[in-house]
Design an enzyme around this catalytic site. Structure first.
Site, PDB file in Angstrom:
ATOM      1  CG  HIS A  43     -47.920  85.228  77.948  1.00 44.72           C
ATOM      2  ND1 HIS A  43     -46.751  85.136  77.208  1.00 44.72           N
ATOM      3  CD2 HIS A  43     -48.672  84.171  77.578  1.00 44.72           C
ATOM      4  CE1 HIS A  43     -46.799  84.073  76.437  1.00 44.72           C
ATOM      5  NE2 HIS A  43     -47.967  83.468  76.635  1.00 44.72           N
ATOM      6  CD  GLU A  86     -52.216  78.205  75.132  1.00 43.91           C
ATOM      7  OE1 GLU A  86     -53.427  77.927  75.013  1.00 43.91           O
ATOM      8  OE2 GLU A  86     -51.661  79.096  74.471  1.00 43.91           O
ATOM      9  N   GLY A 103     -47.539  75.453  75.945  1.00 46.43           N
ATOM     10  CA  GLY A 103     -48.615  74.767  76.657  1.00 46.43           C
ATOM     11  C   GLY A 103     -48.450  74.977  78.150  1.00 46.43           C
ATOM     12  CE1 TYR A 161     -51.440  73.355  72.219  1.00 46.45           C
ATOM     13  CE2 TYR A 161     -49.518  74.360  73.254  1.00 46.45           C
ATOM     14  CZ  TYR A 161     -50.651  74.462  72.475  1.00 46.45           C
ATOM     15  OH  TYR A 161     -50.995  75.675  71.951  1.00 46.45           O
ATOM     16  CG  ASN A 206     -44.057  83.336  72.866  1.00 45.17           C
ATOM     17  OD1 ASN A 206     -44.252  84.142  73.773  1.00 45.17           O
ATOM     18  ND2 ASN A 206     -44.883  82.332  72.649  1.00 45.17           N
ATOM     19  NE  ARG A 249     -46.885  80.724  78.510  1.00 46.45           N
ATOM     20  CZ  ARG A 249     -46.914  79.429  78.793  1.00 46.45           C
ATOM     21  NH1 ARG A 249     -45.991  78.891  79.568  1.00 46.45           N
ATOM     22  NH2 ARG A 249     -47.871  78.658  78.315  1.00 46.45           N
TER      23      ARG A 249
END
Length: 174
Positions: free
Chosen positions: A8, A80, A21, A83, A14, A57
């Site tokens: 993505h 993803e 996560g 987490y 980022n 995203r």
């Protein structure tokens, strides 16, 4: 089946060095520009289907890059890794924990093995439904780890210790 994988576009997290996560974060200004440019990377490649996770995203990257020109499958299994308590925390903190989370889940999240299992289920189903198609996957690091473990037979330990090097896309023959 031929698979192209692309990450993505860049998100706000980022840029702020945050491990998103399952945190549903949007694209940054840079990411919006990257998404607009993504279609150029696939010029001359006939894509039959695009698949992406349901996180904003990934979905936004697909919508901006390709509009409604190619059929899209959005699937939660391509997310993803979760987490858990560390979704949205500093990437530096999460990076240090990754190897110990191959088998052991992140608190209130999942382990890499669990994430890869759900991602493998998606890819195997995809191969059954579309064995002769060319498919673009827009996803996350864990989404790509699923391909690398299934198609290239790499270990999670190897993948988690190899620094990420961005490129426009990766190719897989599955």
């Amino acid at each position: 089946m031929k698979i192209y994988f692309a990450t993505h576009a860049t998100t706000i997290d980022n840029e702020d060095k945050i491990a998103s996560g399952w945190k549903d974060v949007g694209l940054s200004e840079l990411g919006l520009q990257q998404a607009k440019e993504m279609k150029e990377h696939f010029k001359g490649i006939k894509i039959d289907l695009i698949c992406c996770s349901d996180l904003k995203r990934a979905v936004d990257t697909v919508k901006i890059a390709f509009g409604q020109t190619i059929p899209v499958v959005i699937d939660k299994r391509l997310r993803e890794i979760d987490y858990g308590d560390f979704n949205g925390q500093s990437s530096e903190i999460v990076e240090k924990m990754k190897k110990e989370r191959i088998k052991e889940s992140f608190p209130n999240g999942e382990s890499y093995e669990q994430a890869i299992q759900r991602i493998h289920e998606f890819y195997k189903e995809l191969k059954e439904k579309y064995p002769d198609k060319t498919i673009l996957i827009i996803g996350h690091r864990a989404t790509q780890y699923g391909l690398d473990t299934l198609v290239n037979h790499k270990s999670l330990e190897e993948l988690l210790t190899t620094p990420f090097k961005w490129q426009p896309y990766w190719e897989y023959d599955f």
